[in-house]
Design a protein around this motif. Structure first.
Motif, mmCIF file in Angstrom:
data_model
loop_
_atom_site.group_PDB
_atom_site.id
_atom_site.type_symbol
_atom_site.label_atom_id
_atom_site.label_comp_id
_atom_site.label_asym_id
_atom_site.label_seq_id
_atom_site.Cartn_x
_atom_site.Cartn_y
_atom_site.Cartn_z
ATOM 1 N N GLY A 1 1.298 -17.311 5.333
ATOM 2 C CA GLY A 1 2.242 -16.694 6.042
ATOM 3 C C GLY A 1 1.498 -15.303 6.817
ATOM 4 N N ALA A 2 2.373 -14.099 7.134
ATOM 5 C CA ALA A 2 1.819 -12.968 7.656
ATOM 6 C C ALA A 2 2.489 -11.883 7.088
ATOM 7 C CB ALA A 2 1.841 -13.201 9.300
ATOM 8 N N MET A 3 1.574 -10.842 7.024
ATOM 9 C CA MET A 3 2.360 -9.441 6.474
ATOM 10 C C MET A 3 1.491 -8.384 7.004
ATOM 11 S SD MET A 3 1.402 -9.326 2.439
ATOM 12 C CE MET A 3 1.839 -10.999 2.227
ATOM 13 N N PRO A 4 2.391 -7.465 7.432
ATOM 14 C CA PRO A 4 1.545 -5.891 8.093
ATOM 15 C C PRO A 4 0.885 -5.328 7.061
ATOM 16 C CG PRO A 4 4.011 -5.897 7.725
ATOM 17 C CD PRO A 4 3.593 -7.081 7.510
ATOM 18 N N PHE A 5 -0.132 -4.481 7.369
ATOM 19 C CA PHE A 5 -0.947 -3.685 6.534
ATOM 20 C C PHE A 5 -0.068 -2.121 6.937
ATOM 21 C CE2 PHE A 5 -3.543 -0.115 6.080
ATOM 22 C CZ PHE A 5 -4.044 -0.257 4.674
ATOM 23 N N GLY A 6 0.148 -1.641 5.810
ATOM 24 C CA GLY A 6 0.678 -0.053 6.022
ATOM 25 C C GLY A 6 1.965 0.222 6.363
ATOM 26 N N PRO A 7 2.922 -0.745 5.831
ATOM 27 C CA PRO A 7 4.245 -0.165 5.948
ATOM 28 C C PRO A 7 4.773 1.118 4.859
ATOM 29 C CG PRO A 7 4.060 -2.452 5.289
ATOM 30 C CD PRO A 7 2.981 -1.883 5.210
ATOM 31 N N ALA A 8 5.408 1.876 5.520
ATOM 32 C CA ALA A 8 5.868 3.133 5.108
ATOM 33 C C ALA A 8 6.455 2.987 3.571
ATOM 34 C CB ALA A 8 6.767 3.874 5.772
ATOM 35 N N SER A 9 6.883 2.035 3.247
ATOM 36 C CA SER A 9 7.530 1.781 1.909
ATOM 37 C C SER A 9 6.616 1.505 0.997
ATOM 38 C CB SER A 9 8.445 0.223 1.869
ATOM 39 O OG SER A 9 9.022 0.031 0.499
ATOM 40 N N PRO A 10 6.565 2.389 -0.225
ATOM 41 C CA PRO A 10 5.584 2.276 -1.158
ATOM 42 C C PRO A 10 5.562 0.919 -1.980
ATOM 43 C CG PRO A 10 7.343 3.860 -1.722
ATOM 44 C CD PRO A 10 7.497 3.408 -0.579
ATOM 45 N N ASP A 11 6.658 0.184 -2.011
ATOM 46 C CA ASP A 11 6.717 -1.132 -2.553
ATOM 47 C C ASP A 11 6.148 -2.199 -1.654
ATOM 48 O OD1 ASP A 11 8.879 -0.994 -0.954
ATOM 49 O OD2 ASP A 11 10.372 -1.801 -2.715
ATOM 50 N N ALA A 12 5.730 -1.903 -0.476
ATOM 51 C CA ALA A 12 5.155 -2.848 0.408
ATOM 52 C C ALA A 12 3.902 -3.634 -0.380
ATOM 53 C CB ALA A 12 4.739 -2.588 1.740
ATOM 54 N N MET B 1 1.180 -4.224 0.865
ATOM 55 C CA MET B 1 0.006 -3.596 1.307
ATOM 56 C C MET B 1 0.250 -2.307 1.860
ATOM 57 S SD MET B 1 -2.533 -6.458 3.286
ATOM 58 C CE MET B 1 -1.285 -7.014 4.267
ATOM 59 N N PRO B 2 0.674 -1.146 0.974
ATOM 60 C CA PRO B 2 0.779 -0.064 1.447
ATOM 61 C C PRO B 2 -0.250 0.963 1.817
ATOM 62 C CG PRO B 2 1.029 0.126 -0.852
ATOM 63 C CD PRO B 2 0.779 -1.508 -0.490
ATOM 64 N N GLY B 3 -0.084 1.673 2.880
ATOM 65 C CA GLY B 3 -1.154 2.514 3.313
ATOM 66 C C GLY B 3 -0.769 3.191 4.725
ATOM 67 N N ALA B 4 -1.889 3.944 5.304
ATOM 68 C CA ALA B 4 -1.442 4.387 6.699
ATOM 69 C C ALA B 4 -1.551 3.325 7.697
ATOM 70 C CB ALA B 4 -2.150 5.638 6.951
ATOM 71 N N PRO B 5 -0.266 3.300 8.554
ATOM 72 C CA PRO B 5 -0.543 1.958 9.417
ATOM 73 C C PRO B 5 -1.472 2.273 10.366
ATOM 74 C CG PRO B 5 1.462 3.423 10.117
ATOM 75 C CD PRO B 5 0.552 4.018 8.731
#
Length: 195
Positions: free
Chosen positions: A159-170, A172-176
């Protein structure tokens, strides 16, 4: 687009941070220069998002030892394991996702294998530039067109997922964005902290 992420103008602080990270790496490739960046953009009918655009033109155009694991690719390259016979990469076509998609969960739904393959091919080949690979079919993409412009995504066989979503439970959390993704790597943090 997330608040605070500017893909149209290069933030001098982000560029300075990127310069500092890559200046300490002796194997960093020289910058491509503005002429090469503009030629690439004209060839593909896009304008690269900032700060990546200025970074490639003025700071560095590739790094063999990361990010990601197998290195940051030069502007116009694909990883050696990208594969033969793949569909043409269409950077001017909008990147089709706005949220993570684990296609293993959707693969059997609907039964239309051709439509499913067309949709996954679009995720891999539309509206994004390849930044590199972590191996095992895990590719990092910088989205260059569409609502996710400027965001970095990991796209793999599952699949596909973004790096850095604002949500802390994402996952891959981090600055987008490109600068946040590079900073995360430079600090030695795991991409998936809860894995």
């Amino acid at each position: 687009m997330m608040i605070g992420m500017n893909t149209e103008a290069c933030d001098p602080a982000e560029l300075a941070a990127l310069h500092e990270i890559f200046a300490s790496r002796p194997d960093a490739a020289p910058a491509a220069g503005w002429e090469a960046v503009r030629a690439f953009e004209a060839q593909h009918g896009i304008v690269l998002p900032e700060p990546y655009r200025t970074f490639v033109a003025e700071v560095c155009d590739g790094l063999p030892d990361g990010p990601p694991y197998y290195g940051l690719l030069p502007l116009a390259e694909t990883p050696s394991d990208w594969g033969e016979g793949r569909p043409e990469r269409l950077l001017a076509e909008p990147f089709p996702l706005t949220a993570a998609w684990l296609w293993d969960e959707d693969e059997d739904e609907g039964g239309d294998e051709t439509a499913f393959e067309a949709r996954t091919d679009a995720v891999f080949d539309h509206g994004s530039l390849l930044l590199g690979t972590d191996g095992c079919g895990m590719y990092w993409h910088l989205v260059v067109t569409g609502p996710q412009r400027g965001h970095v995504w990991q796209i793999a066989g599952e699949g596909a997922m973004p790096f850095g979503p604002a949500s802390p439970d994402a996952p891959m959390p981090g600055a987008p964005g490109f600068a946040g993704w590079v900073a995360h790597w430079a600090q030695g943090r795991d991409w998936f902290p809860d894995a």
